[in-house]
Design a protein around this motif. Structure first.
Motif, PDB file in Angstrom:
ATOM      1  N   LEU A   4       1.014  -1.148  -0.324  1.00  0.00           N
ATOM      2  CA  LEU A   4       0.388  -0.001   0.232  1.00  0.00           C
ATOM      3  C   LEU A   4       1.070   0.760   0.227  1.00  0.00           C
ATOM      4  O   LEU A   4       1.891   1.152   0.388  1.00  0.00           O
ATOM      5  N   VAL A   5       0.641   2.079  -0.689  1.00  0.00           N
ATOM      6  CA  VAL A   5       1.003   3.638  -0.420  1.00  0.00           C
ATOM      7  C   VAL A   5      -0.599   4.258  -0.574  1.00  0.00           C
ATOM      8  O   VAL A   5      -0.913   4.390  -1.302  1.00  0.00           O
ATOM      9  N   ASN A   6      -0.386   4.880   0.866  1.00  0.00           N
ATOM     10  CA  ASN A   6      -1.746   5.564   1.491  1.00  0.00           C
ATOM     11  C   ASN A   6      -1.628   7.358   0.311  1.00  0.00           C
ATOM     12  O   ASN A   6      -0.614   8.135   0.778  1.00  0.00           O
ATOM     13  N   CYS A  16      10.503   6.720  -1.734  1.00  0.00           N
ATOM     14  CA  CYS A  16      10.250   5.814  -2.112  1.00  0.00           C
ATOM     15  C   CYS A  16      11.188   4.833  -3.597  1.00  0.00           C
ATOM     16  O   CYS A  16      11.278   4.323  -3.399  1.00  0.00           O
ATOM     17  N   VAL A  17      10.584   6.056  -4.282  1.00  0.00           N
ATOM     18  CA  VAL A  17      11.264   5.725  -6.157  1.00  0.00           C
ATOM     19  C   VAL A  17      13.042   5.721  -6.155  1.00  0.00           C
ATOM     20  O   VAL A  17      12.929   4.784  -6.610  1.00  0.00           O
ATOM     21  N   LYS A  18      13.451   6.833  -5.704  1.00  0.00           N
ATOM     22  CA  LYS A  18      14.434   6.613  -5.381  1.00  0.00           C
ATOM     23  C   LYS A  18      15.402   5.486  -4.206  1.00  0.00           C
ATOM     24  O   LYS A  18      16.539   5.033  -5.391  1.00  0.00           O
ATOM     25  N   VAL A  19      14.792   5.498  -3.169  1.00  0.00           N
ATOM     26  CA  VAL A  19      15.533   4.095  -2.470  1.00  0.00           C
ATOM     27  C   VAL A  19      15.447   2.803  -2.613  1.00  0.00           C
ATOM     28  O   VAL A  19      15.934   1.589  -2.975  1.00  0.00           O
ATOM     29  N   CYS A  20      14.089   2.217  -3.693  1.00  0.00           N
ATOM     30  CA  CYS A  20      13.932   1.241  -4.027  1.00  0.00           C
ATOM     31  C   CYS A  20      15.146   0.177  -4.978  1.00  0.00           C
ATOM     32  O   CYS A  20      15.144   0.642  -5.940  1.00  0.00           O
ATOM     33  N   ASP A  30      -0.842  12.844 -10.145  1.00  0.00           N
ATOM     34  CA  ASP A  30      -0.578  13.049  -9.399  1.00  0.00           C
ATOM     35  C   ASP A  30       0.508  13.489  -8.886  1.00  0.00           C
ATOM     36  O   ASP A  30       0.026  14.158  -7.633  1.00  0.00           O
ATOM     37  N   GLY A  31       1.559  13.042  -9.107  1.00  0.00           N
ATOM     38  CA  GLY A  31       2.611  13.510  -8.645  1.00  0.00           C
ATOM     39  C   GLY A  31       3.175  12.471  -7.786  1.00  0.00           C
ATOM     40  O   GLY A  31       4.206  12.235  -6.359  1.00  0.00           O
ATOM     41  N   LEU A  32       1.980  11.489  -7.121  1.00  0.00           N
ATOM     42  CA  LEU A  32       2.006  10.741  -5.784  1.00  0.00           C
ATOM     43  C   LEU A  32       2.929   9.410  -6.308  1.00  0.00           C
ATOM     44  O   LEU A  32       2.745   8.883  -7.297  1.00  0.00           O
ATOM     45  N   ALA A  33       3.258   8.628  -5.283  1.00  0.00           N
ATOM     46  CA  ALA A  33       4.337   7.188  -5.015  1.00  0.00           C
ATOM     47  C   ALA A  33       2.783   6.585  -6.160  1.00  0.00           C
ATOM     48  O   ALA A  33       1.669   6.083  -5.123  1.00  0.00           O
ATOM     49  N   VAL A  34       3.139   5.901  -6.640  1.00  0.00           N
ATOM     50  CA  VAL A  34       2.759   4.347  -7.440  1.00  0.00           C
ATOM     51  C   VAL A  34       3.459   3.219  -7.423  1.00  0.00           C
ATOM     52  O   VAL A  34       4.349   3.433  -8.046  1.00  0.00           O
ATOM     53  N   LEU A  46      13.473  -1.073   2.668  1.00  0.00           N
ATOM     54  CA  LEU A  46      13.221   0.573   2.242  1.00  0.00           C
ATOM     55  C   LEU A  46      13.499   1.421   2.206  1.00  0.00           C
ATOM     56  O   LEU A  46      12.667   1.729   2.991  1.00  0.00           O
ATOM     57  N   CYS A  47      11.609   1.094   1.089  1.00  0.00           N
ATOM     58  CA  CYS A  47      11.034   1.732   1.158  1.00  0.00           C
ATOM     59  C   CYS A  47       9.844   3.060   2.154  1.00  0.00           C
ATOM     60  O   CYS A  47      10.289   3.818   2.330  1.00  0.00           O
ATOM     61  N   GLU A  48      10.003   1.946   2.767  1.00  0.00           N
ATOM     62  CA  GLU A  48       8.708   2.021   3.963  1.00  0.00           C
ATOM     63  C   GLU A  48      10.113   2.845   5.565  1.00  0.00           C
ATOM     64  O   GLU A  48       9.469   3.992   6.281  1.00  0.00           O
ATOM     65  N   LEU A  49      11.212   2.392   5.790  1.00  0.00           N
ATOM     66  CA  LEU A  49      11.796   3.094   6.001  1.00  0.00           C
ATOM     67  C   LEU A  49      12.164   4.754   6.089  1.00  0.00           C
ATOM     68  O   LEU A  49      12.290   5.434   7.155  1.00  0.00           O
ATOM     69  N   TYR A  50      12.356   4.335   4.739  1.00  0.00           N
ATOM     70  CA  TYR A  50      12.834   6.211   4.469  1.00  0.00           C
ATOM     71  C   TYR A  50      11.240   6.677   4.442  1.00  0.00           C
ATOM     72  O   TYR A  50      11.953   8.034   3.930  1.00  0.00           O
ATOM     73  N   CYS A  51      10.691   6.469   4.086  1.00  0.00           N
ATOM     74  CA  CYS A  51       9.310   7.562   4.375  1.00  0.00           C
ATOM     75  C   CYS A  51       8.801   7.908   5.547  1.00  0.00           C
ATOM     76  O   CYS A  51       8.443   7.814   6.273  1.00  0.00           O
TER      77      CYS A  51
END
Length: 123
Positions: A4-6, A16-20, A30-34, A46-51
């Motif tokens: 999930l990306v809320n 998240c895009v950069k660390v994955c 819309d600029g939000l992560a998908v 990693l994505c969850e850690l850095y969010c």
């Protein structure tokens, strides 16, 4: 696996895009992560850690697709829970012994200190 990306919490920072390491995310129109390539997720967290806003939920089940409900995850305080369990706070690195990345940072720092500083030769 990333589940999930809320969109209510996501601020479009693209961290998240950069660390994955597996390029699972894209930046949406819309600029939000998908989540674009969910099956490529290696469940590294990693994505969850850095969010910085706890907008992500990574299930500990790497091999199965879990159906999750955003409202239920929020009610159970599970968005960003891995981050908190590692001693991090909203995208900031932690310092607890539970944080394996802390140990890596310590080892990296010690390794650099043990290496001799290169000497310049005078001509």
């Amino acid at each position: 696996m990333i589940e999930l990306v809320n969109s209510d919490r996501c601020i479009g920072c693209d961290i998240c895009v950069k660390v994955c390491p597996r390029d699972v995310f894209d930046s949406g129109d819309d600029g939000l992560a998908v989540i674009a390539r969910k099956s490529d997720c290696q469940t590294c967290f990693l994505c969850e850690l850095y969010c910085p806003v706890d907008a992500l939920y990574v299930s500990p089940h790497a091999e199965q697709d879990d159906e999750v409900d955003s409202e239920q995850l929020i009610a159970q305080n599970l968005l960003g829970s891995y981050t908190r369990n590692m001693g991090w706070s909203r995208g900031k690195m932690g310092g607890t012994d539970k944080d394996p990345t802390r140990q890596l940072r310590i080892l990296n720092r010690v390794g650099r200190e043990e290496q001799p500083t290169p000497q310049r030769q005078l001509l």
